[in-house]
Design a protein around this motif. Structure first.
Motif, PDB file in Angstrom:
ATOM      1  N   VAL A  40       7.339  -8.883   1.145  1.00 54.27           N
ATOM      2  CA  VAL A  40       7.244  -7.768   0.201  1.00 54.27           C
ATOM      3  C   VAL A  40       6.538  -6.593   0.863  1.00 54.27           C
ATOM      4  O   VAL A  40       6.979  -5.436   0.762  1.00 54.27           O
ATOM      5  CB  VAL A  40       6.518  -8.212  -1.086  1.00 54.27           C
ATOM      6  N   ALA A  41       5.438  -6.874   1.569  1.00 53.99           N
ATOM      7  CA  ALA A  41       4.720  -5.803   2.276  1.00 53.99           C
ATOM      8  C   ALA A  41       5.579  -5.203   3.387  1.00 53.99           C
ATOM      9  O   ALA A  41       5.546  -3.991   3.628  1.00 53.99           O
ATOM     10  CB  ALA A  41       3.410  -6.358   2.846  1.00 53.99           C
ATOM     11  N   ARG A  42       6.379  -6.041   4.038  1.00 48.07           N
ATOM     12  CA  ARG A  42       7.248  -5.539   5.108  1.00 48.07           C
ATOM     13  C   ARG A  42       8.333  -4.608   4.549  1.00 48.07           C
ATOM     14  O   ARG A  42       8.662  -3.584   5.171  1.00 48.07           O
ATOM     15  CB  ARG A  42       7.875  -6.724   5.843  1.00 48.07           C
ATOM     16  N   ALA A  43       8.859  -4.939   3.382  1.00 45.66           N
ATOM     17  CA  ALA A  43       9.853  -4.072   2.757  1.00 45.66           C
ATOM     18  C   ALA A  43       9.246  -2.723   2.383  1.00 45.66           C
ATOM     19  O   ALA A  43       9.904  -1.686   2.493  1.00 45.66           O
ATOM     20  CB  ALA A  43      10.445  -4.751   1.526  1.00 45.66           C
ATOM     21  N   ALA A  44       7.982  -2.727   1.952  1.00 44.48           N
ATOM     22  CA  ALA A  44       7.295  -1.467   1.638  1.00 44.48           C
ATOM     23  C   ALA A  44       7.117  -0.622   2.898  1.00 44.48           C
ATOM     24  O   ALA A  44       7.341   0.590   2.885  1.00 44.48           O
ATOM     25  CB  ALA A  44       5.943  -1.754   0.990  1.00 44.48           C
ATOM     26  N   ARG A  45       6.726  -1.260   3.994  1.00 43.27           N
ATOM     27  CA  ARG A  45       6.542  -0.511   5.244  1.00 43.27           C
ATOM     28  C   ARG A  45       7.877   0.038   5.742  1.00 43.27           C
ATOM     29  O   ARG A  45       7.940   1.160   6.278  1.00 43.27           O
ATOM     30  CB  ARG A  45       5.905  -1.411   6.310  1.00 43.27           C
ATOM     31  N   TRP A  46       8.953  -0.728   5.601  1.00 43.27           N
ATOM     32  CA  TRP A  46      10.273  -0.246   6.007  1.00 43.27           C
ATOM     33  C   TRP A  46      10.629   1.022   5.233  1.00 43.27           C
ATOM     34  O   TRP A  46      11.087   2.019   5.819  1.00 43.27           O
ATOM     35  CB  TRP A  46      11.319  -1.331   5.746  1.00 43.27           C
ATOM     36  N   LEU A  47      10.404   0.995   3.929  1.00 45.03           N
ATOM     37  CA  LEU A  47      10.717   2.145   3.088  1.00 45.03           C
ATOM     38  C   LEU A  47       9.870   3.359   3.466  1.00 45.03           C
ATOM     39  O   LEU A  47      10.380   4.483   3.554  1.00 45.03           O
ATOM     40  CB  LEU A  47      10.491   1.773   1.625  1.00 45.03           C
ATOM     41  N   ALA A  48       8.596   3.123   3.701  1.00 48.04           N
ATOM     42  CA  ALA A  48       7.713   4.230   4.088  1.00 48.04           C
ATOM     43  C   ALA A  48       8.146   4.823   5.428  1.00 48.04           C
ATOM     44  O   ALA A  48       8.220   6.051   5.594  1.00 48.04           O
ATOM     45  CB  ALA A  48       6.268   3.742   4.158  1.00 48.04           C
ATOM     46  N   SER A  49       8.439   3.968   6.401  1.00 50.75           N
ATOM     47  CA  SER A  49       8.844   4.445   7.723  1.00 50.75           C
ATOM     48  C   SER A  49      10.151   5.234   7.654  1.00 50.75           C
ATOM     49  O   SER A  49      10.293   6.288   8.300  1.00 50.75           O
ATOM     50  CB  SER A  49       8.982   3.252   8.671  1.00 50.75           C
ATOM     51  N   TRP A  50      11.107   4.739   6.876  1.00 47.49           N
ATOM     52  CA  TRP A  50      12.398   5.429   6.774  1.00 47.49           C
ATOM     53  C   TRP A  50      12.213   6.827   6.199  1.00 47.49           C
ATOM     54  O   TRP A  50      12.800   7.796   6.697  1.00 47.49           O
ATOM     55  CB  TRP A  50      13.358   4.620   5.905  1.00 47.49           C
ATOM     56  N   GLN A  51      11.401   6.944   5.180  1.00 48.55           N
ATOM     57  CA  GLN A  51      11.200   8.265   4.581  1.00 48.55           C
ATOM     58  C   GLN A  51      10.476   9.212   5.536  1.00 48.55           C
ATOM     59  O   GLN A  51      10.821  10.393   5.630  1.00 48.55           O
ATOM     60  CB  GLN A  51      10.425   8.136   3.266  1.00 48.55           C
ATOM     61  N   ALA A  64      -3.832  -3.334  -8.003  1.00 50.39           N
ATOM     62  CA  ALA A  64      -4.800  -4.417  -8.184  1.00 50.39           C
ATOM     63  C   ALA A  64      -4.137  -5.770  -7.980  1.00 50.39           C
ATOM     64  O   ALA A  64      -4.793  -6.747  -7.617  1.00 50.39           O
ATOM     65  CB  ALA A  64      -5.416  -4.327  -9.585  1.00 50.39           C
ATOM     66  N   ASP A  65      -2.837  -5.824  -8.196  1.00 50.89           N
ATOM     67  CA  ASP A  65      -2.074  -7.058  -8.009  1.00 50.89           C
ATOM     68  C   ASP A  65      -1.856  -7.376  -6.538  1.00 50.89           C
ATOM     69  O   ASP A  65      -1.534  -8.502  -6.177  1.00 50.89           O
ATOM     70  CB  ASP A  65      -0.732  -6.903  -8.736  1.00 50.89           C
ATOM     71  N   GLY A  66      -2.004  -6.355  -5.666  1.00 57.30           N
ATOM     72  CA  GLY A  66      -1.837  -6.567  -4.237  1.00 57.30           C
ATOM     73  C   GLY A  66      -0.530  -6.057  -3.673  1.00 57.30           C
ATOM     74  O   GLY A  66      -0.385  -5.940  -2.454  1.00 57.30           O
ATOM     75  N   ARG A  67       0.458  -5.750  -4.518  1.00 52.18           N
ATOM     76  CA  ARG A  67       1.737  -5.234  -4.036  1.00 52.18           C
ATOM     77  C   ARG A  67       1.688  -3.711  -4.019  1.00 52.18           C
ATOM     78  O   ARG A  67       1.226  -3.082  -4.965  1.00 52.18           O
ATOM     79  CB  ARG A  67       2.884  -5.739  -4.908  1.00 52.18           C
ATOM     80  N   ASP A  68       2.202  -3.113  -2.962  1.00 53.14           N
ATOM     81  CA  ASP A  68       2.033  -1.679  -2.730  1.00 53.14           C
ATOM     82  C   ASP A  68       3.023  -0.836  -3.522  1.00 53.14           C
ATOM     83  O   ASP A  68       4.166  -1.245  -3.767  1.00 53.14           O
ATOM     84  CB  ASP A  68       2.212  -1.366  -1.241  1.00 53.14           C
ATOM     85  N   VAL A  69       2.572   0.363  -3.890  1.00 52.81           N
ATOM     86  CA  VAL A  69       3.440   1.405  -4.410  1.00 52.81           C
ATOM     87  C   VAL A  69       3.629   2.432  -3.297  1.00 52.81           C
ATOM     88  O   VAL A  69       2.654   2.931  -2.728  1.00 52.81           O
ATOM     89  CB  VAL A  69       2.847   2.082  -5.655  1.00 52.81           C
ATOM     90  N   VAL A  70       4.867   2.718  -2.954  1.00 50.16           N
ATOM     91  CA  VAL A  70       5.189   3.672  -1.894  1.00 50.16           C
ATOM     92  C   VAL A  70       5.519   5.005  -2.538  1.00 50.16           C
ATOM     93  O   VAL A  70       6.418   5.098  -3.388  1.00 50.16           O
ATOM     94  CB  VAL A  70       6.374   3.184  -1.041  1.00 50.16           C
ATOM     95  N   LEU A  71       4.785   6.049  -2.143  1.00 47.30           N
ATOM     96  CA  LEU A  71       4.975   7.402  -2.674  1.00 47.30           C
ATOM     97  C   LEU A  71       5.506   8.289  -1.561  1.00 47.30           C
ATOM     98  O   LEU A  71       4.814   8.537  -0.565  1.00 47.30           O
ATOM     99  CB  LEU A  71       3.654   7.962  -3.207  1.00 47.30           C
ATOM    100  N   GLY A  72       6.737   8.759  -1.710  1.00 52.19           N
ATOM    101  CA  GLY A  72       7.332   9.649  -0.721  1.00 52.19           C
ATOM    102  C   GLY A  72       7.545  11.033  -1.306  1.00 52.19           C
ATOM    103  O   GLY A  72       8.230  11.175  -2.333  1.00 52.19           O
ATOM    104  N   HIS A  73       6.954  12.061  -0.685  1.00 54.21           N
ATOM    105  CA  HIS A  73       7.103  13.426  -1.188  1.00 54.21           C
ATOM    106  C   HIS A  73       8.019  14.216  -0.262  1.00 54.21           C
ATOM    107  O   HIS A  73       7.751  14.358   0.927  1.00 54.21           O
ATOM    108  CB  HIS A  73       5.745  14.126  -1.303  1.00 54.21           C
ATOM    109  N   TRP A  74       9.115  14.710  -0.835  1.00 50.16           N
ATOM    110  CA  TRP A  74      10.100  15.501  -0.112  1.00 50.16           C
ATOM    111  C   TRP A  74       9.916  16.958  -0.515  1.00 50.16           C
ATOM    112  O   TRP A  74      10.087  17.306  -1.682  1.00 50.16           O
ATOM    113  CB  TRP A  74      11.511  15.018  -0.431  1.00 50.16           C
TER     114      TRP A  74
END
Length: 464
Positions: A40-51, A64-74
């Motif tokens: 799950v963390a790897r999928a978040a990093r992939w999304l962040a890197s692609w953006q 707080a649950d431990g799973r990341d929210v990815v915020l991409g600003h265009w």
């Protein structure tokens, strides 16, 4: 409509984007499986890197649950309105019945198969591809904030807090969620309402050990029969009291025939006429699992039913829970204990977009799919949609790009590639249409009644 150069860029890079999507789908980001937390963390990093690669500034915010929210600003030219795109990068467990490895995406006869192809990586990535095409050909006409979470499939725990912190700093022109299917004829859908949801365990405990039915049958209380009576009480006394309020009449949503609903149910017996109304606006009680006893041939002391309670769009889950518990308290004044343990709850939502957003969506769908969207009601529940509506004070546009009958959550989940390509073009056109000046309607969120006996944590939180 998007400029020809933007659409040409999207088409020129289509094969590359498909390969990138397949790489993302190959990451088994199953949020319900603790063993997959690193994926799950790897999928978040992939999304962040692609953006970042395509020009967005990106932040990763843990929950707080431990799973990341990815915020991409265009970014966009100064003064451009802001559009929020929501999606999720977590997926359901694979489950049995697949024709190929669910995390080795394959294309057969123009259809992409893989877990997350439609729910929701494929749909979210269509918006990202549109943004990349705008960046390659021009400057996006709107600022875009992409909010992607990694826990939607488990009720979005922790997402609300991250979302509210972000919402205090921005005021979007529109919020777009693509996490639903297209209509049966292939047209994109705009969902105008979703039902509320309570997931719970109904437990009966008669005390003491399991006993022999030949020695004590008829003398001891059978928890299975008490459980059956409790379920019938909820069905016959709770559900009829949950009123279906008048729906928004700004648009006329499509109503499926009873025959169409029965076909979609795959041959299951149905409950009577008016099936579309039953599955989109009325309350419904479903038993998803039953358990009683641990030894064959004995009268057990305990029984449990896992229940799924769907609520009319404007029903308050807190009030429904209060009424349910009152009914159950009166069922067995002495003897067995009956407990209703609610593990997750989400209010329903009316989601008819404002007039300007509807026009923008209609124009974009005509540009991408050659037809306007179908307006539909949903019997399902996306917890994040309600969180977003309350955080931003705006009705989200639930714009469905998923393949009709795409088997989300089931084996051989699929996204048809012509539909996915049209979704990219629609998204590109939508950004252009939303750049026109407009003032979105704000929605008021009804607070829970004071004193309601549950923790006000909707969407994955424990309700006691």
């Amino acid at each position: 409509m998007a400029p020809p150069a933007v659409l040409a860029a999207a088409r020129r890079w289509r094969a590359v984007r498909l390969a990138e999507l397949r790489a993302w789908l190959a990451i088994p980001s199953v949020s319900a499986d603790p063993a997959r937390a690193a994926d799950v963390a790897r999928a978040a990093r992939w999304l962040a890197s692609w953006q970042r690669t395509h020009g967005a500034s990106v932040q990763i915010r843990p929950t707080a649950d431990g799973r990341d929210v990815v915020l991409g600003h265009w970014a966009a030219p100064p003064g451009a309105p802001l559009v929020v795109i929501y999606g999720h990068y977590d997926v359901q467990p694979a489950g049995p019945g697949w024709s190929s490895d669910p995390f080795t995406p394959v294309v057969r006869a123009g259809v992409l198969y893989g877990r997350g192809a439609g729910d929701d990586k494929g749909q979210l990535f269509a918006h990202l591809c549109a943004l990349a095409a705008w960046r390659q050909a021009d400057v996006p006409p709107v600022q875009v904030l992409v909010i992607a979470e990694g826990a939607e499939e488990v009720g979005s725990p922790g997402f609300d807090a991250v979302l509210r912190r972000r919402a205090r700093r921005v005021r979007p022109r529109a919020v777009v969620i693509s996490d639903t299917e297209r209509d049966s004829d292939g047209a994109p859908t705009v969902t105008v309402s979703q039902r509320g949801h309570l997931a719970a365990r109904l437990e009966v405990d008669t005390g003491g050990p399991d006993v022999h039915p030949g020695r004590f049958g008829g003398a001891v209380v059978d928890p299975g029969l008490v459980l059956a009576e409790a379920l019938l009480t909820l069905r016959d006394k709770l559900l009829p009291g949950l009123a279906t309020h008048p729906a928004d009449v700004v648009v006329q949503p499509r109503t499926r025939t009873d025959a169409a609903v029965a076909r979609a149910a795959g041959g299951r017996a149905t409950t009577g006429p008016g099936l579309d109304e039953r599955i989109t606006r009325r309350a419904a009680l479903s038993v998803t699992r039953l358990a009683a006893g641990g030894r064959g041939g004995a009268v057990p002391a305990r029984s449990t039913a896992w229940i799924d309670l769907r609520l009319p769009p404007r029903a308050d889950p807190a009030n429904v829970l209060l009424r349910a518990r009152r009914l159950l308290d009166g069922l067995t004044p002495h003897g067995p204990t009956v407990r209703l343990r609610v593990v997750a709850g989400t209010p329903g939502l009316e989601t008819t977009p404002d007039a300007a957003t509807r026009r923008a969506a209609e124009q974009a769908c005509v540009a991408g799919f050659g037809r306007p969207p179908a307006y539909v009601r949903s019997g399902g529940t996306i917890p994040a949609a309600g969180m977003i509506a309350r955080a931003f004070g705006i009705r989200p546009l639930l714009l469905g790009f998923g393949t009709p009958g795409g088997r989300a959550h089931g084996p051989d989940e699929a996204m048809d590639l012509p539909g996915w390509a049209a979704a990219v073009d629609t998204s590109a056109a939508l950004f252009a249409a939303l750049a026109r000046p407009a003032c979105a309607d704000r929605v008021s969120v009804q607070p829970l009644r004071s004193g309601a006996p549950l923790a006000r944590v909707y969407g994955g939180g424990i309700i006691t």
